[in-house]
Motif scaffolding. Structure first.
Motif, PDB file in Angstrom:
ATOM      1  N   VAL A 199     -18.600  -5.301  31.950  1.00 54.59           N
ATOM      2  CA  VAL A 199     -18.272  -6.204  31.013  1.00 54.59           C
ATOM      3  C   VAL A 199     -17.020  -6.938  31.790  1.00 54.59           C
ATOM      4  N   ALA A 200     -16.129  -6.287  32.353  1.00 53.51           N
ATOM      5  CA  ALA A 200     -14.927  -6.854  32.963  1.00 53.51           C
ATOM      6  C   ALA A 200     -15.319  -7.865  34.233  1.00 53.51           C
ATOM      7  N   GLN A 201     -16.432  -7.395  34.895  1.00 51.32           N
ATOM      8  CA  GLN A 201     -17.018  -8.236  36.077  1.00 51.32           C
ATOM      9  C   GLN A 201     -17.820  -9.570  35.512  1.00 51.32           C
ATOM     10  N   SER A 202     -18.110  -9.575  34.480  1.00 49.70           N
ATOM     11  CA  SER A 202     -19.149 -10.541  34.192  1.00 49.70           C
ATOM     12  C   SER A 202     -18.729 -11.918  33.406  1.00 49.70           C
ATOM     13  N   ASP A 203     -19.324 -12.698  33.639  1.00 51.36           N
ATOM     14  CA  ASP A 203     -18.866 -14.340  33.030  1.00 51.36           C
ATOM     15  C   ASP A 203     -19.610 -14.291  31.626  1.00 51.36           C
ATOM     16  N   ILE A 204     -20.751 -13.936  31.523  1.00 52.30           N
ATOM     17  CA  ILE A 204     -21.730 -13.796  30.382  1.00 52.30           C
ATOM     18  C   ILE A 204     -22.013 -12.077  30.161  1.00 52.30           C
ATOM     19  N   VAL A 205     -21.763 -12.161  28.781  1.00 53.80           N
ATOM     20  CA  VAL A 205     -22.234 -10.656  28.229  1.00 53.80           C
ATOM     21  C   VAL A 205     -23.263 -10.853  27.188  1.00 53.80           C
ATOM     22  N   ILE A 206     -24.535 -10.403  27.258  1.00 53.11           N
ATOM     23  CA  ILE A 206     -25.477 -10.210  25.902  1.00 53.11           C
ATOM     24  C   ILE A 206     -25.518  -9.111  25.715  1.00 53.11           C
ATOM     25  N   THR A 207     -25.328  -8.839  24.197  1.00 57.06           N
ATOM     26  CA  THR A 207     -25.447  -7.725  23.615  1.00 57.06           C
ATOM     27  C   THR A 207     -27.020  -7.620  22.845  1.00 57.06           C
ATOM     28  N   PHE A 216     -18.542  -1.537  24.331  1.00 55.53           N
ATOM     29  CA  PHE A 216     -17.599  -1.311  25.143  1.00 55.53           C
ATOM     30  C   PHE A 216     -15.968  -1.546  24.533  1.00 55.53           C
ATOM     31  N   ASP A 217     -15.148  -1.262  25.296  1.00 53.21           N
ATOM     32  CA  ASP A 217     -13.683  -1.384  24.682  1.00 53.21           C
ATOM     33  C   ASP A 217     -13.038  -2.720  24.690  1.00 53.21           C
ATOM     34  N   LEU A 218     -12.283  -3.105  23.847  1.00 52.81           N
ATOM     35  CA  LEU A 218     -11.671  -4.429  23.686  1.00 52.81           C
ATOM     36  C   LEU A 218     -11.001  -4.785  24.892  1.00 52.81           C
ATOM     37  N   GLU A 219     -10.475  -3.831  25.691  1.00 56.11           N
ATOM     38  CA  GLU A 219      -9.773  -4.377  26.846  1.00 56.11           C
ATOM     39  C   GLU A 219     -10.537  -4.774  28.028  1.00 56.11           C
ATOM     40  N   ALA A 220     -11.897  -4.431  27.948  1.00 55.99           N
ATOM     41  CA  ALA A 220     -12.682  -4.976  29.167  1.00 55.99           C
ATOM     42  C   ALA A 220     -13.148  -6.264  29.185  1.00 55.99           C
ATOM     43  N   VAL A 221     -12.743  -7.024  27.850  1.00 54.56           N
ATOM     44  CA  VAL A 221     -13.336  -8.512  27.963  1.00 54.56           C
ATOM     45  C   VAL A 221     -12.191  -9.171  28.594  1.00 54.56           C
ATOM     46  N   SER A 280     -25.832 -31.371  16.993  1.00 58.36           N
ATOM     47  CA  SER A 280     -26.150 -32.611  16.367  1.00 58.36           C
ATOM     48  C   SER A 280     -24.945 -33.391  16.568  1.00 58.36           C
ATOM     49  N   GLY A 281     -23.952 -33.311  17.257  1.00 55.31           N
ATOM     50  CA  GLY A 281     -22.775 -33.986  17.502  1.00 55.31           C
ATOM     51  C   GLY A 281     -21.902 -34.223  16.564  1.00 55.31           C
ATOM     52  N   LYS A 282     -22.027 -33.272  15.534  1.00 57.58           N
ATOM     53  CA  LYS A 282     -21.067 -33.292  14.224  1.00 57.58           C
ATOM     54  C   LYS A 282     -19.643 -32.861  14.779  1.00 57.58           C
ATOM     55  N   THR A 283     -19.629 -32.067  15.563  1.00 56.18           N
ATOM     56  CA  THR A 283     -18.435 -31.242  16.163  1.00 56.18           C
ATOM     57  C   THR A 283     -18.311 -31.060  17.744  1.00 56.18           C
ATOM     58  N   ALA A 284     -17.254 -31.486  18.420  1.00 55.17           N
ATOM     59  CA  ALA A 284     -17.260 -31.360  20.045  1.00 55.17           C
ATOM     60  C   ALA A 284     -16.118 -30.267  20.040  1.00 55.17           C
ATOM     61  N   VAL A 285     -16.484 -29.459  21.086  1.00 57.18           N
ATOM     62  CA  VAL A 285     -15.590 -28.378  21.498  1.00 57.18           C
ATOM     63  C   VAL A 285     -15.294 -28.371  22.921  1.00 57.18           C
ATOM     64  N   GLU A 286     -14.041 -28.566  23.476  1.00 58.80           N
ATOM     65  CA  GLU A 286     -13.571 -28.545  24.792  1.00 58.80           C
ATOM     66  C   GLU A 286     -13.332 -26.981  25.126  1.00 58.80           C
ATOM     67  N   ARG A 287     -13.918 -26.465  26.005  1.00 63.40           N
ATOM     68  CA  ARG A 287     -13.801 -25.154  26.352  1.00 63.40           C
ATOM     69  C   ARG A 287     -12.646 -24.945  27.416  1.00 63.40           C
ATOM     70  N   ALA A 288     -11.614 -24.196  27.222  1.00 60.25           N
ATOM     71  CA  ALA A 288     -10.822 -23.946  28.227  1.00 60.25           C
ATOM     72  C   ALA A 288     -11.252 -22.956  29.145  1.00 60.25           C
ATOM     73  N   ALA A 289     -10.846 -22.982  30.348  1.00 59.21           N
ATOM     74  CA  ALA A 289     -11.359 -21.890  31.285  1.00 59.21           C
ATOM     75  C   ALA A 289     -11.198 -20.511  30.942  1.00 59.21           C
ATOM     76  N   ASP A 290      -9.960 -20.367  30.249  1.00 59.34           N
ATOM     77  CA  ASP A 290      -9.673 -18.607  29.837  1.00 59.34           C
ATOM     78  C   ASP A 290     -10.371 -18.578  28.568  1.00 59.34           C
ATOM     79  N   ASP A 291     -10.771 -19.419  27.792  1.00 59.16           N
ATOM     80  CA  ASP A 291     -11.254 -18.999  26.375  1.00 59.16           C
ATOM     81  C   ASP A 291     -12.605 -17.837  26.596  1.00 59.16           C
ATOM     82  N   ILE A 292     -11.908 -16.962  25.430  1.00 59.87           N
ATOM     83  CA  ILE A 292     -13.206 -16.098  25.220  1.00 59.87           C
ATOM     84  C   ILE A 292     -13.998 -16.559  23.990  1.00 59.87           C
ATOM     85  N   THR A 293     -15.689 -16.753  24.170  1.00 62.83           N
ATOM     86  CA  THR A 293     -16.199 -17.394  23.246  1.00 62.83           C
ATOM     87  C   THR A 293     -17.309 -16.432  22.824  1.00 62.83           C
ATOM     88  N   VAL A 294     -17.687 -16.190  21.657  1.00 62.67           N
ATOM     89  CA  VAL A 294     -18.878 -15.621  20.932  1.00 62.67           C
ATOM     90  C   VAL A 294     -19.690 -16.354  20.178  1.00 62.67           C
TER      91      VAL A 294
END
Length: 328
Positions: A199-207, A216-221, A280-294
């Motif tokens: 998890v710590a080495q990955s950009d994308i995690v799929i469960t 996995f542990d919280l600190e791994a993300v 749909s374009g109803k909402t726009a999200v700017e993703r910061a490089a260090d954001d964790i997204t789920v």
């Protein structure tokens, strides 16, 4: 006012597994699932309350239903998980879809829903990656090697062309040669012995596991990670560690469902955005490089229905399926 008599020559169309497999293509499913998300966002499509209940036989039975009134689309999927099927040499996930004429309530088409469920969930995951993962993602970690893990990885490699390396963690902890062979030539794929390190080495995690507990542990993300979560689809299931959701930017397919049966049930007050609002374009999200997204995926009935409608139309055009008399 007079009404026409009920037709005596009415028919019901049946589409089995092999016919569904022959009629579906990943690109068509991707388009249908995108439409389902947008319909949901614009509230043109309705999602009715989900039934999801354990059985004494050890299985879990559910019903997902909905409609798109402007399109004359109505139906449901009866589905669930029967783990003992593996001992019989069968697939534990079972699903059947029924399309209904909203004007009369008469059934139009019965469809084997196993492939539909598998592929539409993979397409939904792929759309989530397109919207939420960092575009420069190169390494992916997937938990699970079953049908859903395979389709999630398949769509990830289709829709995130920068991916090069894949680590996987099987439920047995052993190498899965068949899983690796499916992706030969598409990526560098190898098993991981340490889930936290993977998890710590990955950009994308799929469960994509049965959801028996934190994987996995919280600190791994690490900052910048995106997670697609598939396995939590019933009350009591989870795959993420305690304390992660309050730290992330959370996206769901349906807010109410996620709070009831998804990962979000463990942190129901976490602010979230429905993925359809991005599409749909109803909402726009700017993703910061260090954001964790789920992306908490619980599966929309509308996804099953838009794909089923496609199958119904394709079968009619091709003269496929079995038609049986279904008189009033």
């Amino acid at each position: 006012m007079t009404t026409s008599p009920a037709p005596l020559d009415a028919q019901l169309l049946l589409l089995d597994k092999h016919q569904v497999d022959a009629l579906l293509s990943p690109d068509d499913v991707l388009q249908a699932v995108r439409e389902a998300f947008v319909l949901h966002s614009e509230r043109e499509g309705r999602v009715f309350p989900v039934v999801r209940e354990p059985l004494r036989t050890g299985g879990v039975f559910g019903i997902k239903s909905g409609d798109v009134q402007a399109q004359g689309l109505l139906g449901f999927k009866a589905a669930g998980f029967w783990p003992a099927n593996r001992q019989r040499g069968g697939e534990p996930h079972q699903a059947t879809i029924l399309l209904i004429d909203p004007a009369t309530g008469r059934p139009l088409c019965v469809i084997d829903g196993n492939t539909v469920t598998t592929v539409r969930t993979g397409a939904a995951g792929g759309l989530g990656l397109q919207q939420l993962a960092r575009p420069d993602s190169t390494r992916l970690c997937v938990f699970g090697t079953g049908v859903q893990a395979r389709i999630q990885l398949d769509f990830a490699l289709r829709l995130v062309p920068s991916l090069r390396e894949v680590l996987y963690i099987s439920t047995s902890g052993q190498r899965n040669a068949a899983f690796e062979a499916h992706f030969t030539g598409r990526c560098d794929i190898a098993p991981a012995s340490d889930s936290n390190a993977a998890v710590a080495q990955s950009d994308i995690v799929i469960t994509a596991t049965p959801g028996g507990g934190a994987l996995f542990d919280l600190e791994a993300v690490r900052p910048g990670t995106h997670l697609n979560c598939v396995g939590a689809d019933t009350r009591g299931k989870r795959e993420l560690p305690e304390g992660l959701l309050p730290r992330v930017r959370l996206f769901v397919d349906d807010r109410t469902q996620a709070q009831q049966i998804g990962e979000t049930q463990w942190s129901p007050d976490t602010p979230c955005v429905e993925l359809g609002d991005l599409l749909s374009g109803k909402t726009a999200v700017e993703r910061a490089a260090d954001d964790i997204t789920v992306f908490d995926m619980t599966g929309l009935a509308l996804q099953d229905l838009t794909v089923a409608r496609l199958l119904h139309a394709r079968a009619a055009e091709a003269g496929m399926g079995t038609r049986i008399a279904w008189p009033w």
